[in-house]
Design a protein around this motif. Structure first.
Motif, PDB file in Angstrom:
ATOM      1  N   HIS A  55     -30.819  36.559 -84.929  1.00 40.37           N
ATOM      2  CA  HIS A  55     -32.231  36.520 -85.350  1.00 40.37           C
ATOM      3  C   HIS A  55     -33.015  37.726 -84.865  1.00 40.37           C
ATOM      4  CE1 HIS A  55     -30.897  32.617 -86.425  1.00 40.37           C
ATOM      5  NE2 HIS A  55     -31.994  32.461 -87.129  1.00 40.37           N
ATOM      6  N   HIS A 127     -39.168  34.259 -93.453  1.00 42.04           N
ATOM      7  CA  HIS A 127     -38.414  33.932 -92.226  1.00 42.04           C
ATOM      8  C   HIS A 127     -39.235  34.094 -90.936  1.00 42.04           C
ATOM      9  CE1 HIS A 127     -34.661  34.696 -89.603  1.00 42.04           C
ATOM     10  NE2 HIS A 127     -34.648  33.435 -89.974  1.00 42.04           N
ATOM     11  N   GLY A 129     -37.936  33.556 -87.996  1.00 42.88           N
ATOM     12  CA  GLY A 129     -37.013  34.048 -86.961  1.00 42.88           C
ATOM     13  C   GLY A 129     -36.676  33.053 -85.874  1.00 42.88           C
ATOM     14  N   ARG A 130     -36.725  33.557 -84.640  1.00 42.74           N
ATOM     15  CA  ARG A 130     -36.377  32.734 -83.465  1.00 42.74           C
ATOM     16  C   ARG A 130     -37.568  31.849 -83.121  1.00 42.74           C
ATOM     17  NH1 ARG A 130     -37.628  34.093 -78.124  1.00 42.74           N
ATOM     18  NH2 ARG A 130     -36.755  32.464 -76.827  1.00 42.74           N
ATOM     19  N   ILE A 131     -37.393  30.546 -83.221  1.00 41.95           N
ATOM     20  CA  ILE A 131     -38.536  29.634 -83.077  1.00 41.95           C
ATOM     21  C   ILE A 131     -39.054  29.619 -81.631  1.00 41.95           C
ATOM     22  CG2 ILE A 131     -39.360  27.287 -83.543  1.00 41.95           C
ATOM     23  CD1 ILE A 131     -38.341  29.021 -86.002  1.00 41.95           C
ATOM     24  N   THR A 169     -30.151  25.077 -91.779  1.00 39.88           N
ATOM     25  CA  THR A 169     -29.758  25.027 -90.372  1.00 39.88           C
ATOM     26  C   THR A 169     -30.958  24.628 -89.500  1.00 39.88           C
ATOM     27  OG1 THR A 169     -30.155  27.406 -90.257  1.00 39.88           O
ATOM     28  CG2 THR A 169     -27.896  26.710 -90.612  1.00 39.88           C
ATOM     29  N   VAL A 185     -37.602  26.216 -72.415  1.00 42.69           N
ATOM     30  CA  VAL A 185     -37.655  26.385 -73.880  1.00 42.69           C
ATOM     31  C   VAL A 185     -36.323  25.929 -74.476  1.00 42.69           C
ATOM     32  CG1 VAL A 185     -38.000  27.969 -75.819  1.00 42.69           C
ATOM     33  CG2 VAL A 185     -39.203  28.384 -73.663  1.00 42.69           C
ATOM     34  N   ASP A 187     -34.346  25.423 -77.821  1.00 44.37           N
ATOM     35  CA  ASP A 187     -34.518  26.048 -79.140  1.00 44.37           C
ATOM     36  C   ASP A 187     -33.149  26.196 -79.789  1.00 44.37           C
ATOM     37  OD1 ASP A 187     -35.270  27.659 -81.315  1.00 44.37           O
ATOM     38  OD2 ASP A 187     -35.209  29.495 -80.119  1.00 44.37           O
ATOM     39  N   ALA A 189     -30.591  25.655 -83.631  1.00 42.28           N
ATOM     40  CA  ALA A 189     -30.328  25.223 -85.004  1.00 42.28           C
ATOM     41  C   ALA A 189     -29.704  23.836 -84.936  1.00 42.28           C
ATOM     42  CB  ALA A 189     -29.366  26.197 -85.670  1.00 42.28           C
ATOM     43  N   LYS A 197     -23.427  33.036 -87.045  1.00 43.85           N
ATOM     44  CA  LYS A 197     -22.184  33.123 -86.278  1.00 43.85           C
ATOM     45  C   LYS A 197     -20.969  32.943 -87.195  1.00 43.85           C
ATOM     46  CE  LYS A 197     -24.437  31.821 -82.013  1.00 43.85           C
ATOM     47  NZ  LYS A 197     -24.952  30.701 -81.229  1.00 43.85           N
ATOM     48  N   ASN A 281     -39.404  29.675 -94.654  1.00 41.49           N
ATOM     49  CA  ASN A 281     -39.518  28.659 -93.605  1.00 41.49           C
ATOM     50  C   ASN A 281     -40.848  27.923 -93.694  1.00 41.49           C
ATOM     51  OD1 ASN A 281     -37.891  30.703 -91.114  1.00 41.49           O
ATOM     52  ND2 ASN A 281     -37.099  28.794 -91.948  1.00 41.49           N
ATOM     53  N   LEU A 322     -27.558  24.952 -66.223  1.00 46.24           N
ATOM     54  CA  LEU A 322     -28.724  25.658 -66.765  1.00 46.24           C
ATOM     55  C   LEU A 322     -29.692  24.701 -67.446  1.00 46.24           C
ATOM     56  CD1 LEU A 322     -27.000  28.779 -68.385  1.00 46.24           C
ATOM     57  CD2 LEU A 322     -28.134  28.618 -66.149  1.00 46.24           C
ATOM     58  N   GLY A 325     -33.672  27.443 -71.844  1.00 44.82           N
ATOM     59  CA  GLY A 325     -34.368  28.723 -71.699  1.00 44.82           C
ATOM     60  C   GLY A 325     -33.777  29.620 -70.620  1.00 44.82           C
ATOM     61  N   ARG A 327     -30.639  30.504 -70.017  1.00 45.81           N
ATOM     62  CA  ARG A 327     -29.613  31.446 -70.486  1.00 45.81           C
ATOM     63  C   ARG A 327     -30.297  32.682 -71.079  1.00 45.81           C
ATOM     64  NH1 ARG A 327     -26.729  32.222 -75.273  1.00 45.81           N
ATOM     65  NH2 ARG A 327     -24.728  33.194 -74.902  1.00 45.81           N
ATOM     66  N   GLU A 328     -31.341  32.443 -71.882  1.00 44.44           N
ATOM     67  CA  GLU A 328     -32.060  33.546 -72.500  1.00 44.44           C
ATOM     68  C   GLU A 328     -32.726  34.428 -71.432  1.00 44.44           C
ATOM     69  OE1 GLU A 328     -32.047  30.440 -73.609  1.00 44.44           O
ATOM     70  OE2 GLU A 328     -31.281  30.646 -75.653  1.00 44.44           O
TER      71      GLU A 328
END
Ligand SMILES: NC(=O)c1ccc[n+]([C@@H]2O[C@H](COP(=O)([O-])OP(=O)(O)OC[C@H]3O[C@@H](n4cnc5c(N)ncnc54)[C@H](O)[C@@H]3O)[C@@H](O)[C@H]2O)c1
Length: 370
Positions: A55, A127, A129-131, A169, A185, A187, A189, A197, A281, A322, A325, A327-328
């Motif tokens: 994204h 689009h 994008g990343r919500i 998705t 966060v 987030d 699909a 992917k 979207n 974790l 959020g 990991r991001e």
């Protein structure tokens, strides 16, 4: 920008600021006003910096194609078409989702601060994008939020027990802001894996994880061609697998209806299939001011739970449990320090898109030289 020696030139590593400047230049060359070009760059670079390459800046070639088809409208703004106090309806008019969703969230944040809560029905944006980006915008204002999204008219996912593609998705996102710490966060699909992917696996000629895809007859397959080969009509599965797939499928269906129907936008079905390069979207966002609750201990309670959760014994090979959020956050720290890796195929497509947008080779070379 430099070639990544370790991966035999299979990717380039681009500094965050250089990548941002390139994205701004591409959209200004394509005709975006400076603010739009900046908002698009903020979003796409942040998605890439967060590790969600599907994204991030890799979306640029698709957006340029949609723009040239007249399906993505440059320099459009969110139109507030109905103001019912704590409920707002916003028309996106297929404008840049990175601008339309930003402006829709601005309306919702302002109203939630006045009234304690606001539901925003956003429809027909290109689009978005990343919500998580939109949840983070709310969290920066100190607000909790939930977001239900449909990818209107782009069904790729079969419902639990079904064979045919029936919904997109459809991502779900929820965020909880924290004093002095990054927000939580969640987030994702609602499909078992993101479509991007599966596309990467198809391009690389490798298999997808078991449990993600079915073929045209509904049989489990690991062949990504089930989704992307010409003439194939397999489907993605919703998350949850054989035991709990009804949960992912149910959440995806609610995303389709909350986002597509309640916003006054549209849901996916035979008559509404989008056949162009556009990605449409719709999103239902519920934004809440936590200060409106009688909960003086909310931060203490949340932190105590987090500490207790993290203190669990861990399975072998797991260094840390974790939270949503985290990991991001970790990937952002790493990519800010080391630069953002972009696979060479995507990079070549981005440079081609820059040319298609109207950038000269000399202008592009300035970025390649950095
Ligand atoms: N706009 C659209 O139409 C659309 C459609 C689909 C997806 N998306 C976006 O695609 C992105 C990627 O979605 P995805 O389903 O591939 O995400 P994903 O499978 O990577 O899951 C991400 C979520 O899981 C959490 N997470 C990841 N690893 C974890 C771990 N080990 N332990 C605990 N939590 C962990 C993350 O913090 C995050 O909240 C999302 O940002 C989503 O909004 C957008």
């Amino acid at each position: 920008m430099s070639k990544d020696d370790a991966s035999s030139y299979s990717e380039v590593i681009v500094g965050v600021d250089a990548l941002h400047a390139l994205v701004v230049s591409i959209w200004q060359a394509a005709g975006s006003a400076p603010r739009e070009a900046t908002l698009v760059a903020d979003h796409l670079v942040e998605a890439s910096r967060s590790g969600h390459d599907s994204h991030g800046v890799g979306m640029i070639p698709r957006y340029i194609r949609a723009c040239r088809e007249g399906e993505l409208k440059l320099n459009a703004h969110a139109q507030l078409v109905r103001d019912a106090g704590a409920v707002l309806t916003v028309e996106g008019g297929r404008g840049f989702g990175q601008v339309i969703a930003f402006e829709a969230m601005q309306h919702g944040i302002e109203r939630a601060k006045q009234l304690g809560i606001c539901a925003v029905g956003l429809r027909n944006a290109h689009h978005i994008g990343r919500i998580g980006h939109w949840a983070e915008q709310c969290a920066r204002a100190g607000l909790v939020s939930f977001h239900f999204v449909n990818v209107a008219g782009d069904p790729l996912v079969a419902p639990f027990g079904g064979i045919d593609r029936r919904f997109g998705t459809n991502p779900f996102c929820a965020a909880f802001p924290r004093e002095g710490r990054a927000p939580l966060v969640l987030d994702f699909a609602t499909s078992a894996v993101a479509a991007g992917k599966v596309r990467v696996a198809f391009n690389k000629g490798i298999e997808t994880p078991a449990g993600a895809l079915i073929d045209v007859d509904g049989r489990p397959t690991r062949d990504p061609g089930a989704l992307f080969s010409e003439g194939q009509h397999g489907a993605l599965l919703a998350f949850g697998g054989a035991v709990a797939g009804h949960k992912g499928s149910g959440l995806a269906a609610m995303c389709e209806i909350f986002a597509g129907a309640l916003s006054g936008g549209f849901t996916s079905r035979t008559e509404t299939i989008v056949t162009s390069n556009a990605i449409v979207n719709c999103m239902l966002s519920v934004i809440i001011d936590p200060a409106a609750f009688d909960a003086p201990n909310k931060d203490k309670e949340a932190d105590a739970f987090v500490d207790w959760l993290k203190a669990t014994r861990r399975v072998e090979g797991v260094d840390e449990v974790l939270l949503p959020g985290e990991r991001e956050e970790a990937i952002r720290r790493e990519r800010t320090a080391k630069g953002i890796p972009v696979d060479l195929t995507s990079w070549t497509q981005i440079i081609d898109a820059a040319r298609a947008a109207g950038m000269t080779d000399a202008a592009i070379a300035k970025f390649e030289a950095r």
